[in-house]
Design a protein around this motif. Structure first.
Motif, PDB file in Angstrom:
ATOM      1  N   ASP A 198      20.785 -27.524 -15.336  1.00 16.55           N
ATOM      2  CA  ASP A 198      20.246 -28.602 -14.537  1.00 16.55           C
ATOM      3  C   ASP A 198      21.311 -29.770 -14.558  1.00 16.55           C
ATOM      4  O   ASP A 198      21.371 -30.335 -15.645  1.00 16.55           O
ATOM      5  CB  ASP A 198      18.822 -29.056 -14.900  1.00 16.55           C
ATOM      6  CG  ASP A 198      18.020 -29.868 -13.851  1.00 16.55           C
ATOM      7  OD1 ASP A 198      17.664 -29.370 -12.906  1.00 16.55           O
ATOM      8  OD2 ASP A 198      18.146 -30.867 -14.257  1.00 16.55           O
ATOM      9  N   ILE A 199      22.086 -30.114 -13.386  1.00 18.05           N
ATOM     10  CA  ILE A 199      23.011 -31.015 -13.454  1.00 18.05           C
ATOM     11  C   ILE A 199      22.852 -32.022 -12.446  1.00 18.05           C
ATOM     12  O   ILE A 199      22.217 -31.889 -11.352  1.00 18.05           O
ATOM     13  CB  ILE A 199      24.360 -30.208 -13.176  1.00 18.05           C
ATOM     14  CG1 ILE A 199      24.784 -29.346 -14.374  1.00 18.05           C
ATOM     15  CG2 ILE A 199      25.512 -31.156 -12.566  1.00 18.05           C
ATOM     16  CD1 ILE A 199      25.974 -28.480 -14.180  1.00 18.05           C
ATOM     17  N   VAL A 200      23.294 -33.154 -12.532  1.00 16.36           N
ATOM     18  CA  VAL A 200      23.443 -34.448 -11.958  1.00 16.36           C
ATOM     19  C   VAL A 200      24.884 -34.582 -11.880  1.00 16.36           C
ATOM     20  O   VAL A 200      25.651 -35.104 -12.990  1.00 16.36           O
ATOM     21  CB  VAL A 200      22.820 -35.745 -12.174  1.00 16.36           C
ATOM     22  CG1 VAL A 200      22.925 -36.759 -11.494  1.00 16.36           C
ATOM     23  CG2 VAL A 200      21.041 -35.398 -12.304  1.00 16.36           C
ATOM     24  N   ALA A 201      25.405 -34.630 -10.568  1.00 15.91           N
ATOM     25  CA  ALA A 201      26.911 -34.884 -10.389  1.00 15.91           C
ATOM     26  C   ALA A 201      27.087 -36.165  -9.614  1.00 15.91           C
ATOM     27  O   ALA A 201      26.764 -36.379  -8.448  1.00 15.91           O
ATOM     28  CB  ALA A 201      27.749 -33.759  -9.525  1.00 15.91           C
ATOM     29  N   VAL A 225      27.335 -24.574 -24.754  1.00 10.56           N
ATOM     30  CA  VAL A 225      27.287 -24.007 -23.169  1.00 10.56           C
ATOM     31  C   VAL A 225      27.165 -25.157 -22.153  1.00 10.56           C
ATOM     32  O   VAL A 225      27.843 -25.167 -21.390  1.00 10.56           O
ATOM     33  CB  VAL A 225      26.000 -22.826 -23.080  1.00 10.56           C
ATOM     34  CG1 VAL A 225      24.503 -23.606 -23.587  1.00 10.56           C
ATOM     35  CG2 VAL A 225      25.682 -22.382 -21.814  1.00 10.56           C
ATOM     36  N   ALA A 226      26.260 -26.122 -22.427  1.00  8.96           N
ATOM     37  CA  ALA A 226      26.198 -27.152 -21.414  1.00  8.96           C
ATOM     38  C   ALA A 226      27.299 -27.864 -21.354  1.00  8.96           C
ATOM     39  O   ALA A 226      27.791 -28.236 -20.156  1.00  8.96           O
ATOM     40  CB  ALA A 226      24.932 -28.081 -21.950  1.00  8.96           C
ATOM     41  N   GLY A 227      28.071 -28.479 -22.426  1.00  9.06           N
ATOM     42  CA  GLY A 227      29.185 -28.996 -22.361  1.00  9.06           C
ATOM     43  C   GLY A 227      30.458 -28.275 -21.581  1.00  9.06           C
ATOM     44  O   GLY A 227      31.241 -28.798 -20.700  1.00  9.06           O
ATOM     45  N   ASP A 245      37.920 -42.034  -8.003  1.00 11.25           N
ATOM     46  CA  ASP A 245      38.151 -43.013  -9.213  1.00 11.25           C
ATOM     47  C   ASP A 245      37.470 -42.777 -10.450  1.00 11.25           C
ATOM     48  O   ASP A 245      38.121 -42.755 -11.514  1.00 11.25           O
ATOM     49  CB  ASP A 245      37.709 -44.497  -8.653  1.00 11.25           C
ATOM     50  CG  ASP A 245      38.506 -44.884  -7.481  1.00 11.25           C
ATOM     51  OD1 ASP A 245      39.654 -44.414  -7.410  1.00 11.25           O
ATOM     52  OD2 ASP A 245      37.748 -45.824  -6.738  1.00 11.25           O
ATOM     53  N   ARG A 246      36.352 -42.262 -10.469  1.00 10.18           N
ATOM     54  CA  ARG A 246      35.545 -41.921 -11.646  1.00 10.18           C
ATOM     55  C   ARG A 246      34.366 -41.120 -11.220  1.00 10.18           C
ATOM     56  O   ARG A 246      33.682 -41.023 -10.173  1.00 10.18           O
ATOM     57  CB  ARG A 246      35.022 -43.055 -12.501  1.00 10.18           C
ATOM     58  CG  ARG A 246      34.181 -44.182 -11.469  1.00 10.18           C
ATOM     59  CD  ARG A 246      33.695 -45.288 -12.691  1.00 10.18           C
ATOM     60  NE  ARG A 246      32.826 -46.144 -11.881  1.00 10.18           N
ATOM     61  CZ  ARG A 246      31.680 -46.972 -12.469  1.00 10.18           C
ATOM     62  NH1 ARG A 246      31.553 -46.877 -13.594  1.00 10.18           N
ATOM     63  NH2 ARG A 246      31.157 -47.514 -11.600  1.00 10.18           N
ATOM     64  N   ALA A 247      34.048 -40.251 -12.329  1.00  9.90           N
ATOM     65  CA  ALA A 247      32.878 -39.011 -11.962  1.00  9.90           C
ATOM     66  C   ALA A 247      32.606 -38.461 -13.059  1.00  9.90           C
ATOM     67  O   ALA A 247      33.176 -38.600 -14.266  1.00  9.90           O
ATOM     68  CB  ALA A 247      33.393 -38.063 -11.047  1.00  9.90           C
ATOM     69  N   TRP A 248      31.204 -38.064 -13.226  1.00  9.90           N
ATOM     70  CA  TRP A 248      30.810 -37.285 -14.508  1.00  9.90           C
ATOM     71  C   TRP A 248      29.646 -36.474 -14.078  1.00  9.90           C
ATOM     72  O   TRP A 248      29.064 -36.532 -12.863  1.00  9.90           O
ATOM     73  CB  TRP A 248      30.259 -38.378 -15.399  1.00  9.90           C
ATOM     74  CG  TRP A 248      29.301 -39.493 -14.720  1.00  9.90           C
ATOM     75  CD1 TRP A 248      27.805 -39.355 -14.344  1.00  9.90           C
ATOM     76  CD2 TRP A 248      29.867 -40.895 -14.518  1.00  9.90           C
ATOM     77  NE1 TRP A 248      27.549 -40.564 -13.690  1.00  9.90           N
ATOM     78  CE2 TRP A 248      28.648 -41.601 -13.813  1.00  9.90           C
ATOM     79  CE3 TRP A 248      31.063 -41.445 -14.728  1.00  9.90           C
ATOM     80  CZ2 TRP A 248      28.799 -42.840 -13.241  1.00  9.90           C
ATOM     81  CZ3 TRP A 248      31.156 -42.684 -14.141  1.00  9.90           C
ATOM     82  CH2 TRP A 248      30.007 -43.460 -13.552  1.00  9.90           C
ATOM     83  N   ILE A 249      29.752 -35.311 -14.814  1.00 11.60           N
ATOM     84  CA  ILE A 249      29.006 -34.362 -14.863  1.00 11.60           C
ATOM     85  C   ILE A 249      28.029 -34.417 -15.736  1.00 11.60           C
ATOM     86  O   ILE A 249      28.218 -34.202 -17.019  1.00 11.60           O
ATOM     87  CB  ILE A 249      29.660 -32.793 -14.752  1.00 11.60           C
ATOM     88  CG1 ILE A 249      30.668 -32.729 -13.476  1.00 11.60           C
ATOM     89  CG2 ILE A 249      28.436 -31.710 -14.497  1.00 11.60           C
ATOM     90  CD1 ILE A 249      29.945 -32.720 -12.235  1.00 11.60           C
ATOM     91  N   ASN A 250      26.597 -34.681 -15.726  1.00 10.11           N
ATOM     92  CA  ASN A 250      25.739 -34.669 -16.527  1.00 10.11           C
ATOM     93  C   ASN A 250      24.640 -33.473 -16.828  1.00 10.11           C
ATOM     94  O   ASN A 250      23.969 -33.268 -15.746  1.00 10.11           O
ATOM     95  CB  ASN A 250      24.758 -36.031 -16.433  1.00 10.11           C
ATOM     96  CG  ASN A 250      23.976 -36.442 -17.597  1.00 10.11           C
ATOM     97  OD1 ASN A 250      23.314 -35.421 -18.549  1.00 10.11           O
ATOM     98  ND2 ASN A 250      23.436 -37.542 -17.674  1.00 10.11           N
ATOM     99  N   ASN A 251      24.945 -32.767 -17.737  1.00 11.76           N
ATOM    100  CA  ASN A 251      24.139 -31.497 -18.025  1.00 11.76           C
ATOM    101  C   ASN A 251      23.157 -31.698 -19.094  1.00 11.76           C
ATOM    102  O   ASN A 251      23.557 -31.299 -20.001  1.00 11.76           O
ATOM    103  CB  ASN A 251      25.246 -30.154 -18.424  1.00 11.76           C
ATOM    104  CG  ASN A 251      24.571 -29.045 -18.004  1.00 11.76           C
ATOM    105  OD1 ASN A 251      23.361 -28.532 -17.690  1.00 11.76           O
ATOM    106  ND2 ASN A 251      25.337 -27.874 -18.411  1.00 11.76           N
TER     107      ASN A 251
END
Length: 305
Positions: free
Chosen positions: A21-24, A94-96, A112-118
């Motif tokens: 379950d991810i928010v990108a 696994v999540a990381g 410019d910037r981004a994150w994947i929050n798993n």
């Protein structure tokens, strides 16, 4: 069961496939951001099937005799093998590792910037001169989901925040503890780790959280396979309940965890760590000359660990 995605707003997408379950989230040129999201989604739809194919191997302690073949699976194995001889299976990363796989698609001109929050394990992309604020919610026992649904509350008050800058050697943030979605051998409410990669941060958070521990018959533990029959931890006792402990016991547990964090830090596996247990905390600060930049605790961070 098929992968699904939905747009949360112009910068954020929600990806879901089974337990993943991810928010990108990304910022920059709109066309570059859209292309990055599409590329990450195209990769995401295959990740779970690849991991399931090698799941029996990934539930075993990392061994030179049995290396996985998939890209994400190998990343999990490599991240956890670095902590040998401590007992940790590739599933600890696994999540990381999944987050790290997807963040690569945002490393392109215009983003410019981004994150994947798993699920709180985060991989970052920061172009030169960029930064990201990370909010820490240290104790899930205090979180009341009812106050954050149906528009009742728009602000999640964090326990603390810090800023990660592009020139710092941190691209992964992960949190572990006995209250989290994964099992822990220790009693930490949370251990948040900053590391070079999300996979390394995930594995390190698990190891340090396991080390935050103390002997007390009142701490309730059960074999992992009684809590979840396919657990990679087998019959190893995991923490299922921690009653209020004497402050001296909490201090001892945190001191032990901090020693573990500092050993990993000297080995290059951890950049910084925050350990929290029953109202007490330890901060293992960076060894380098560029310390963490703390943001006001009342402000809302860009991403939550």
């Amino acid at each position: 069961m098929t992968a699904q995605r939905s747009a949360l707003d112009k910068n954020r997408w929600h990806f879901n496939h089974g337990p993943i379950d991810i928010v990108a989230e990304a910022y920059g040129d709109p066309y570059a951001v859209a292309a990055a999201h599409d590329a990450a989604w195209a990769r995401f739809v295959h990740v779970l099937d690849e991991l399931v194919h090698e799941l029996p191997l990934l539930r075993l302690p990392a061994s030179d005799n049995m290396r996985p073949r998939g890209v994400v699976a190998r990343r999990m194995w490599n991240a956890c093998a670095a902590f040998s001889p401590m007992f940790v299976t590739p599933m600890a990363a696994v999540a990381g590792s999944v987050a790290q796989e997807l963040i690569a698609f945002y490393d392109r001109p215009g983003v410019d910037r981004a994150w994947i929050n798993n699920g709180g394990d985060i991989a970052l992309h920061l172009a030169p001169g960029q930064s990201a604020r990370v909010g820490v919610y240290a104790d899930l026992a205090r979180f009341d989901w009812r106050s954050h649904v149906d528009g009742e509350s728009s602000i999640l008050t964090t326990d603390g925040q810090f800023e990660i800058k592009a020139d710092q050697p941190v691209r992964g943030v992960a949190t572990s503890g006995w209250r989290g979605r994964s099992f822990s051998l220790g009693i930490a409410d949370s251990v948040t780790v900053l590391a070079a990669t999300a996979a390394e941060a995930d594995a390190a958070a698990t190891v340090i959280a396991n080390a935050v521990d103390v002997d007390d018959a009142a701490i309730h533990r059960r074999p992992a396979n009684e809590c979840k029959d396919d657990s990679d931890l087998g019959d190893i006792p995991v923490t299922v309940d921690v009653p209020p402990l004497a402050p001296s016991q909490v201090k001892s547990a945190l001191d032990t965890g901090a020693v573990c964090a500092k050993v990993l830090q000297k080995g290059g596996l951890v950049w910084a760590a925050l350990l929290v247990c029953q109202g007490q905390w330890r901060l293992v600060e960076p060894l380098c000359s560029k310390p963490l930049s703390a943001a006001p605790s009342a402000a809302v961070g860009s991403v939550f660990a």
